[in-house]
Design an enzyme around this catalytic site. Sequence first.
Site, short mmCIF file in Angstrom:
data_model
loop_
_atom_site.label_atom_id
_atom_site.label_comp_id
_atom_site.label_asym_id
_atom_site.label_seq_id
_atom_site.Cartn_x
_atom_site.Cartn_y
_atom_site.Cartn_z
N HIS A 34 1.95 -9.10 4.99
CA HIS A 34 0.70 -8.21 5.10
C HIS A 34 0.04 -8.46 3.63
CE1 HIS A 34 -1.13 -4.36 6.98
NE2 HIS A 34 -2.00 -4.82 5.88
N TYR A 89 -6.94 7.40 5.00
CA TYR A 89 -6.81 7.24 6.36
C TYR A 89 -5.38 8.24 7.07
CZ TYR A 89 -9.45 2.82 6.13
OH TYR A 89 -10.58 2.04 6.29
N GLU A 104 -3.38 -1.22 14.70
CA GLU A 104 -4.22 -0.31 13.59
C GLU A 104 -5.43 0.12 14.21
OE1 GLU A 104 -4.99 -1.95 9.57
OE2 GLU A 104 -3.12 -2.64 9.50
N ASN A 162 -0.31 -10.23 9.28
CA ASN A 162 -1.39 -9.17 9.25
C ASN A 162 -2.60 -9.94 8.96
OD1 ASN A 162 -2.29 -6.29 9.64
ND2 ASN A 162 -2.96 -6.84 7.79
N GLU A 163 -3.52 -9.71 10.04
CA GLU A 163 -4.96 -10.17 9.81
C GLU A 163 -5.17 -11.35 8.92
OE1 GLU A 163 -6.99 -6.91 8.00
OE2 GLU A 163 -6.79 -5.79 10.11
N SER A 222 -5.42 2.44 -0.80
CA SER A 222 -6.58 1.60 -0.02
C SER A 222 -6.79 0.36 -1.09
CB SER A 222 -7.68 2.31 0.28
OG SER A 222 -8.61 1.54 0.63
N TRP A 223 -6.86 -0.83 -0.44
CA TRP A 223 -6.57 -1.94 -1.29
C TRP A 223 -7.54 -1.90 -2.72
CZ3 TRP A 223 -2.80 -4.71 -0.35
CH2 TRP A 223 -2.18 -4.71 0.91
N GLN A 233 0.85 -1.14 0.03
CA GLN A 233 -0.17 0.05 -0.12
C GLN A 233 0.93 1.27 0.12
OE1 GLN A 233 -2.37 -1.69 3.53
NE2 GLN A 233 -3.90 -0.23 2.35
N ASN A 289 -5.96 -5.07 15.47
CA ASN A 289 -6.21 -3.98 14.51
C ASN A 289 -7.81 -3.75 15.04
OD1 ASN A 289 -3.75 -3.99 13.33
ND2 ASN A 289 -4.51 -4.89 11.52
N LYS A 299 -9.90 6.44 -0.74
CA LYS A 299 -10.27 6.25 0.51
C LYS A 299 -9.01 6.58 1.50
CE LYS A 299 -12.47 2.63 3.28
NZ LYS A 299 -12.72 1.29 3.07
C1 BGP Z 1 -6.87 -3.32 7.60
C2 BGP Z 1 -5.56 -3.65 6.91
C3 BGP Z 1 -5.01 -2.32 6.40
C4 BGP Z 1 -5.66 -1.40 5.80
C5 BGP Z 1 -6.89 -1.24 6.67
C6 BGP Z 1 -7.91 -0.27 6.09
O1 BGP Z 1 -7.98 -4.39 7.58
O2 BGP Z 1 -4.63 -4.25 7.68
O3 BGP Z 1 -3.74 -2.91 5.27
O4 BGP Z 1 -6.00 -1.54 4.43
O5 BGP Z 1 -7.41 -2.27 6.96
O6 BGP Z 1 -8.43 -0.92 4.77
P1 BGP Z 1 -9.07 -0.29 3.54
O7 BGP Z 1 -8.01 0.51 3.15
O8 BGP Z 1 -9.44 -1.57 2.77
O9 BGP Z 1 -10.35 0.50 4.00
#
Ligand code: BGP
Length: 475
Positions: free
Chosen positions: A123, A442, A379, A168-169, A433-434, A20, A300, A440
């Site tokens: 991740h 943050y 997170e 990660n997650e 963001s993915w 990212q 997170n 989007k």
């Molecule tokens: C978490 C991930 C991060 C980040 C965040 C926000 O689940 O660990 O990598 O992406 O979420 O996600 P998004 O950008 O999809 O809103």
Amino acid sequence: MSNVKLNDKFMWGGAIAAYQAEGGWNVDDKGYSNWDHFSNSDNNPFNINNVSGNDATDFYHHYKEDIKLLAEGGHNSFRFSLSWTRIIPEGVGKRSAAGIAFYNDVINTCLKYGLEPNVTIHHYDIPQKFEDEFGGWKDKRLIDYYFDYAKVCLEEFGDRVKLWTTLNEPRFYSYCGYVMGNWPPHKHKDLQSYWETVYNQLIASAKVVKYFKENNYEGYIGIVHDHGTVEVSPETRDKEYVYNHAELFFNSLVLDMCAKGKIPTNLEKFLKESGYDTSFINYQDENLLKEGIVDFLGINSYQRFYVTDSTGETIVTHNNTGKKSNEKESIKLKDWFDITEPEHVSRNFWGREVYPEAIYKGIKDVSEKYPGFPIVITENGHAVYDTPDETGYVEDDDRIEVLQQFVDYVLKARDDGYDVQGYFVWSAFDVWSWVNGYVKRYGLIRVDENDNFKRIPKKSFYWFKDIIKTNQITL
Ligand code: BGP
């Protein structure tokens, strides 16, 4: 409180992930990952917003400036992840000298500015080759490939990195990849693969933790879980049934395996009752899991899961287009539970509930169920559409308002005796963001992708600096 002190001081920092943030997707000899594939396949039907993370936010070329800026913001730690295909381009075998040099310099720059590196080995980005050859985490072969890659990371960087997380997650990764289908490998409602891939990731994680301990690496190793407390709505008929099923789905599969060293007692039973093939569960694995118990839990925290009785077929919804859609982030899982709507819910533009108390409830829940583990909030963040002024400055009062509440709950949890040892805001600076790309956001620092990835601290950057200054906590 546990006896483990992960750091001298409570860690205040920001988090990012390799894919990212880095960009430089094909520089030097970097290999091809599943997310490179997502961005670079022609007419990819799953890339609904037509976004590309090829350049991400160009951390690859801006890391020195970024880390310096984070230090100026008062941060004493920095969470980032390593890209497998940057370190081992073919996924297995030869290491990339350029990739390793890059991460060495990132780590050394952190240390130079007094930021404790908090490094995530994996991740979400795996070599695409393993996805093509055998279906990625579906296949137990990936466990050993991942283990070999993790050993390389420890060997190369373990002399300076003292705080590691294996994954990660794992749950959310499998959820988006196999149930939602909005992330690679884009399988929809394939719950069988969901269970198997979470399980395989947890086995892989335990192998790395065990190796870390056996080889006496200095420091601590944990895992990052996307925790949300399960809350059962009052009108639910079978509260215990719903709670137990939802808790297994959202939390205990991950946390029991990594913190108790056990396969959850109800996993096989619940899956069999619902007709799943449970042959992937092997109780012999508990020997490894016991030796691979983590030192701390990375949480997170974004939300809670508000559930009730299942009402019918499995329906999965997600909002990938922001305010253009009214879709909510939700799942109804046949015979298990439905996510339902609590009263007076506030949601972000992407349909996710904004509920700051979730962070306090999460810390409490995890501490009570898994006593003795320090918790790090790896997170927490708030996504909005940022609107910069003509100088590029963003007055993100909406973000500050939400984050202030989250931080207050973290500090309250500490005051109430829960062993929280760090808070990492998502994201340190704007990242890609993915599935929503640059829309989007943050970050506490704006990154202008249309102006050479210029960095401009937002109002929240200064707000966070103040929070850190007034909350210096010795652990
Ligand atoms: C978490 C991930 C991060 C980040 C965040 C926000 O689940 O660990 O990598 O992406 O979420 O996600 P998004 O950008 O999809 O809103």
